[in-house]
Design a protein around this motif. Structure first.
Motif, PDB file in Angstrom:
ATOM      1  N   CYS A  20      31.530  32.289  11.469  1.00 40.20           N
ATOM      2  CA  CYS A  20      32.435  31.142  11.301  1.00 40.20           C
ATOM      3  C   CYS A  20      33.884  31.554  11.516  1.00 40.20           C
ATOM      4  CB  CYS A  20      32.261  30.523   9.919  1.00 40.20           C
ATOM      5  SG  CYS A  20      30.770  29.557   9.733  1.00 40.20           S
ATOM      6  N   GLY A  79      36.637  21.824  13.582  1.00 40.23           N
ATOM      7  CA  GLY A  79      36.031  20.895  12.634  1.00 40.23           C
ATOM      8  C   GLY A  79      34.594  21.252  12.323  1.00 40.23           C
ATOM      9  N   TRP A  80      33.869  21.661  13.322  1.00 45.27           N
ATOM     10  CA  TRP A  80      32.476  22.058  13.143  1.00 45.27           C
ATOM     11  C   TRP A  80      32.387  23.286  12.245  1.00 45.27           C
ATOM     12  CZ3 TRP A  80      29.737  25.886  16.498  1.00 45.27           C
ATOM     13  CH2 TRP A  80      28.356  25.864  16.303  1.00 45.27           C
ATOM     14  N   ALA A  83      33.071  22.454   8.618  1.00 45.62           N
ATOM     15  CA  ALA A  83      31.900  21.833   7.982  1.00 45.62           C
ATOM     16  C   ALA A  83      30.850  22.893   7.624  1.00 45.62           C
ATOM     17  CB  ALA A  83      31.291  20.783   8.909  1.00 45.62           C
ATOM     18  N   ILE A  84      30.605  23.832   8.510  1.00 48.65           N
ATOM     19  CA  ILE A  84      29.633  24.883   8.217  1.00 48.65           C
ATOM     20  C   ILE A  84      30.149  25.787   7.100  1.00 48.65           C
ATOM     21  CG2 ILE A  84      28.529  26.952   9.173  1.00 48.65           C
ATOM     22  CD1 ILE A  84      28.224  25.435  11.789  1.00 48.65           C
ATOM     23  N   TRP A  86      32.110  24.885   4.678  1.00 44.43           N
ATOM     24  CA  TRP A  86      31.945  24.133   3.436  1.00 44.43           C
ATOM     25  C   TRP A  86      30.505  24.217   2.939  1.00 44.43           C
ATOM     26  CZ3 TRP A  86      28.903  19.849   2.325  1.00 44.43           C
ATOM     27  CH2 TRP A  86      29.113  19.298   1.072  1.00 44.43           C
ATOM     28  N   LEU A  87      29.546  24.156   3.858  1.00 38.00           N
ATOM     29  CA  LEU A  87      28.148  24.305   3.457  1.00 38.00           C
ATOM     30  C   LEU A  87      27.873  25.699   2.892  1.00 38.00           C
ATOM     31  CD1 LEU A  87      26.251  22.516   6.364  1.00 38.00           C
ATOM     32  CD2 LEU A  87      26.393  21.803   3.985  1.00 38.00           C
TER      33      LEU A  87
END
Length: 92
Positions: A20, A79-80, A83-84, A86-87
């Motif tokens: 990431c 953005g992708w 989101a990952i 955050w997961l």
């Protein structure tokens, strides 16, 4: 009962965080400095399909469009990755 089967090994968590981070840095470079990738992407997209160095003959308008397109791609990737990330921090 053994709870080790339900936990995620640390190496995979660190690997995902590293992926990431690297992808976010690459995407940020696409947004901030798309000109760095002109020669590389030109070799991949144009010169691999056409034989006679078509990328060198692009107009300034076409290169400006590619800069805009790379900026949009980089922003989408950021953005992708958020989101990952955050997961990774939240549910995992």
């Amino acid at each position: 009962m053994n709870d080790k089967s339900t936990t995620i090994p640390t190496i995979w968590y660190r690997w995902l965080v590293a992926v990431c981070t690297i992808t976010t840095i690459f995407a940020l470079l696409l947004v901030v400095a798309p000109g760095l990738f002109h020669s590389t992407l030109g070799e991949i997209t144009y010169n691999s399909f056409f034989d006679n160095n078509e990328y060198a003959h692009l107009s300034d308008a076409e290169l400006s469009y590619q800069d805009w397109m790379l900026g949009v791609l980089g922003a989408t990737m950021i953005g992708w990755m958020l989101a990952i990330s955050w997961l990774l921090v939240g549910p995992f």
